[in-house]
Design a protein around this motif. Structure first.
Motif, PDB file in Angstrom:
ATOM      1  N   MET A  45       4.637   0.204   9.780  1.00  0.00           N
ATOM      2  CA  MET A  45       3.794  -0.035  10.469  1.00  0.00           C
ATOM      3  C   MET A  45       2.476   0.794  10.170  1.00  0.00           C
ATOM      4  O   MET A  45       1.252   0.595  10.523  1.00  0.00           O
ATOM      5  CB  MET A  45       3.868   0.100  11.923  1.00  0.00           C
ATOM      6  CG  MET A  45       5.004  -0.944  12.361  1.00  0.00           C
ATOM      7  SD  MET A  45       4.559  -2.536  12.389  1.00  0.00           S
ATOM      8  CE  MET A  45       3.271  -2.562  13.371  1.00  0.00           C
ATOM      9  N   ALA A  46       2.657   2.027   9.375  1.00  0.00           N
ATOM     10  CA  ALA A  46       1.572   3.062   9.178  1.00  0.00           C
ATOM     11  C   ALA A  46       0.969   2.570   8.032  1.00  0.00           C
ATOM     12  O   ALA A  46      -0.464   2.942   7.722  1.00  0.00           O
ATOM     13  CB  ALA A  46       2.214   4.352   8.870  1.00  0.00           C
ATOM     14  N   ASP A  47       1.490   1.658   7.178  1.00  0.00           N
ATOM     15  CA  ASP A  47       0.728   0.709   6.042  1.00  0.00           C
ATOM     16  C   ASP A  47       0.137  -0.448   6.489  1.00  0.00           C
ATOM     17  O   ASP A  47      -0.190  -1.404   5.906  1.00  0.00           O
ATOM     18  CB  ASP A  47       1.453   0.692   4.751  1.00  0.00           C
ATOM     19  CG  ASP A  47       1.481   1.876   4.239  1.00  0.00           C
ATOM     20  OD1 ASP A  47       0.955   2.888   3.989  1.00  0.00           O
ATOM     21  OD2 ASP A  47       2.875   2.377   3.605  1.00  0.00           O
ATOM     22  N   LEU A  48       0.127  -0.787   7.765  1.00  0.00           N
ATOM     23  CA  LEU A  48      -0.348  -2.071   8.394  1.00  0.00           C
ATOM     24  C   LEU A  48      -1.611  -2.022   9.068  1.00  0.00           C
ATOM     25  O   LEU A  48      -1.718  -1.219  10.205  1.00  0.00           O
ATOM     26  CB  LEU A  48       0.909  -2.844   9.041  1.00  0.00           C
ATOM     27  CG  LEU A  48       0.478  -4.168   9.356  1.00  0.00           C
ATOM     28  CD1 LEU A  48       0.577  -5.203   8.288  1.00  0.00           C
ATOM     29  CD2 LEU A  48       1.419  -4.521  10.493  1.00  0.00           C
ATOM     30  N   GLY A  49      -2.474  -3.030   8.761  1.00  0.00           N
ATOM     31  CA  GLY A  49      -3.703  -3.017   9.754  1.00  0.00           C
ATOM     32  C   GLY A  49      -3.741  -4.317  10.385  1.00  0.00           C
ATOM     33  O   GLY A  49      -3.460  -5.218   9.397  1.00  0.00           O
ATOM     34  N   VAL A  50      -4.047  -4.558  11.266  1.00  0.00           N
ATOM     35  CA  VAL A  50      -4.229  -6.017  12.079  1.00  0.00           C
ATOM     36  C   VAL A  50      -5.258  -6.049  13.009  1.00  0.00           C
ATOM     37  O   VAL A  50      -5.958  -5.283  13.485  1.00  0.00           O
ATOM     38  CB  VAL A  50      -2.813  -6.006  13.110  1.00  0.00           C
ATOM     39  CG1 VAL A  50      -2.884  -7.517  13.688  1.00  0.00           C
ATOM     40  CG2 VAL A  50      -1.499  -5.373  12.542  1.00  0.00           C
ATOM     41  N   LEU A  85      -9.160   1.926   9.204  1.00  0.00           N
ATOM     42  CA  LEU A  85      -9.309   3.543   9.375  1.00  0.00           C
ATOM     43  C   LEU A  85      -8.286   4.326   8.690  1.00  0.00           C
ATOM     44  O   LEU A  85      -8.477   5.136   8.270  1.00  0.00           O
ATOM     45  CB  LEU A  85      -9.565   3.821  10.854  1.00  0.00           C
ATOM     46  CG  LEU A  85     -10.891   3.593  11.635  1.00  0.00           C
ATOM     47  CD1 LEU A  85     -10.913   4.193  12.819  1.00  0.00           C
ATOM     48  CD2 LEU A  85     -12.085   4.122  10.540  1.00  0.00           C
ATOM     49  N   HIS A  86      -7.008   3.820   8.796  1.00  0.00           N
ATOM     50  CA  HIS A  86      -5.824   4.524   8.596  1.00  0.00           C
ATOM     51  C   HIS A  86      -5.486   4.282   7.105  1.00  0.00           C
ATOM     52  O   HIS A  86      -4.323   4.748   6.519  1.00  0.00           O
ATOM     53  CB  HIS A  86      -4.775   4.521   9.428  1.00  0.00           C
ATOM     54  CG  HIS A  86      -4.353   3.145   9.463  1.00  0.00           C
ATOM     55  ND1 HIS A  86      -5.090   2.126  10.099  1.00  0.00           N
ATOM     56  CD2 HIS A  86      -2.886   2.475   9.207  1.00  0.00           C
ATOM     57  CE1 HIS A  86      -4.256   0.919  10.170  1.00  0.00           C
ATOM     58  NE2 HIS A  86      -3.165   1.188   9.665  1.00  0.00           N
ATOM     59  N   ASP A  87      -6.366   3.848   6.438  1.00  0.00           N
ATOM     60  CA  ASP A  87      -6.015   3.090   4.780  1.00  0.00           C
ATOM     61  C   ASP A  87      -4.864   2.423   4.793  1.00  0.00           C
ATOM     62  O   ASP A  87      -4.078   2.775   4.088  1.00  0.00           O
ATOM     63  CB  ASP A  87      -6.063   4.477   4.061  1.00  0.00           C
ATOM     64  CG  ASP A  87      -7.354   5.162   3.858  1.00  0.00           C
ATOM     65  OD1 ASP A  87      -8.543   4.384   3.905  1.00  0.00           O
ATOM     66  OD2 ASP A  87      -7.436   6.494   3.853  1.00  0.00           O
ATOM     67  N   PRO A  88      -4.777   1.259   5.507  1.00  0.00           N
ATOM     68  CA  PRO A  88      -3.445   0.313   5.198  1.00  0.00           C
ATOM     69  C   PRO A  88      -3.354  -0.213   3.730  1.00  0.00           C
ATOM     70  O   PRO A  88      -4.403  -0.430   3.330  1.00  0.00           O
ATOM     71  CB  PRO A  88      -3.722  -0.645   6.503  1.00  0.00           C
ATOM     72  CG  PRO A  88      -5.184  -0.571   6.585  1.00  0.00           C
ATOM     73  CD  PRO A  88      -5.429   0.483   6.204  1.00  0.00           C
ATOM     74  N   LYS A  89      -2.111  -0.458   3.653  1.00  0.00           N
ATOM     75  CA  LYS A  89      -2.138  -1.209   2.340  1.00  0.00           C
ATOM     76  C   LYS A  89      -2.141  -2.870   2.423  1.00  0.00           C
ATOM     77  O   LYS A  89      -2.355  -3.376   1.612  1.00  0.00           O
ATOM     78  CB  LYS A  89      -0.447  -0.818   1.544  1.00  0.00           C
ATOM     79  CG  LYS A  89      -0.358   0.599   1.527  1.00  0.00           C
ATOM     80  CD  LYS A  89      -1.249   1.413   0.335  1.00  0.00           C
ATOM     81  CE  LYS A  89      -0.774   2.539   0.031  1.00  0.00           C
ATOM     82  NZ  LYS A  89      -0.600   3.420   0.769  1.00  0.00           N
ATOM     83  N   VAL A  90      -1.703  -3.130   3.729  1.00  0.00           N
ATOM     84  CA  VAL A  90      -1.586  -4.617   4.028  1.00  0.00           C
ATOM     85  C   VAL A  90      -2.647  -4.771   5.289  1.00  0.00           C
ATOM     86  O   VAL A  90      -2.328  -3.968   6.301  1.00  0.00           O
ATOM     87  CB  VAL A  90      -0.327  -5.094   4.081  1.00  0.00           C
ATOM     88  CG1 VAL A  90      -0.078  -6.474   4.784  1.00  0.00           C
ATOM     89  CG2 VAL A  90       0.747  -4.922   3.168  1.00  0.00           C
ATOM     90  N   LEU A  91      -3.324  -5.825   5.275  1.00  0.00           N
ATOM     91  CA  LEU A  91      -4.176  -6.069   6.492  1.00  0.00           C
ATOM     92  C   LEU A  91      -3.742  -7.747   6.836  1.00  0.00           C
ATOM     93  O   LEU A  91      -3.969  -8.480   6.022  1.00  0.00           O
ATOM     94  CB  LEU A  91      -5.752  -6.076   5.875  1.00  0.00           C
ATOM     95  CG  LEU A  91      -6.887  -6.436   7.175  1.00  0.00           C
ATOM     96  CD1 LEU A  91      -6.607  -5.420   8.188  1.00  0.00           C
ATOM     97  CD2 LEU A  91      -8.063  -6.304   6.525  1.00  0.00           C
TER      98      LEU A  91
END
Length: 238
Positions: free
Chosen positions: A74-79, A149-155
């Protein structure tokens, strides 16, 4: 692969919503998840964001198994959800600062990330405006800036252009394609509008809980016979 979905199944009681769904999306790729209402798109997004618990199959985000390592995944995910989730009584910057704090980002680091995200989405001049006063397109841009903002790998974006006019839709779609190229973020964009998809984009066609087609949009347009639903959406002869 940045996003990997393997043999994913989910049912609401006796009703099957997803049936053995599998696909992968590489780094920096824009993938359009196409399908009519009831195809299973919302269920899939609920599983990807852990709103629902996986019943069968597996999900991997940036190399992290969602079930075995949920925090890392979840830290690598933006939604960006279909319904707006901004606090309308806060300014654009305050909305982003609140989100940054939830991710443990504060002080100068938060300010720098917010400035970068707003500038990238063309929202820097509106940072001090309350969200309530923004039009639909600017609210969407604010939500996308917040999700990055948290530089996700996946959006993930769940039908982000619903209710927007054609020029605003086109501008927003162009911004997201540019993000893929400039930052390498992987995008899964749920929609039922084929004019938001470029021929070089990946298309995952979902219908009645199954993947009917998965490939580059231009190749699928020229494939015969076309899946019925894709032919109807594109206006191409089947």
């Amino acid at each position: 692969m940045s996003l990997l979905v393997s043999d994913l199944s989910f049912s609401y009681g006796s009703k099957t919503a997803l049936d053995g769904v599998s696909f992968s999306v590489g780094r920096g790729q824009f993938a359009a998840l196409l399908g009519p209402n009831g195809a299973g798109k919302s269920t899939l997004f609920s599983l990807l964001t852990r709103l629902f618990v996986t019943q069968g199959g597996a999900i991997s985000i940036a190399g992290h198994d969602l079930k075995a390592a949920p925090l890392a995944a979840m830290a690598d995910l933006g939604v960006v959800f279909q319904q707006t989730t901004l606090d309308l009584d806060l300014t654009v910057r305050q909305n982003l600062r609140y989100f940054a704090a939830l991710h443990g980002i504060s002080g100068r680091d938060a300010d720098n990330r917010i400035d970068t995200a707003l500038d990238r989405l063309g929202m820097a001049e509106r940072a001090g405006e309350k969200a309530r006063g923004l039009n639909g397109g600017h609210r969407r841009r604010t939500e996308i800036a917040r999700a990055l903002l948290h530089d996700p790998k996946v959006l993930l974006l769940d039908e982000p252009t619903v209710g927007l006019d054609a020029p605003t839709r086109a501008g927003l779609t162009r911004h997201i394609h540019d993000l893929c190229t400039e930052t390498g973020v992987t995008v899964l964009w749920a929609t039922h509008l084929t004019d938001e998809v470029l021929d070089t984009d990946q298309v995952i066609l979902l219908h009645r809980g199954k993947v009917l087609a998965d490939g580059q949009c231009g190749n699928l347009r020229n494939k015969r016979p076309l899946p019925d639903y894709f032919a109807q959406m594109t206006g191409a002869p089947a």
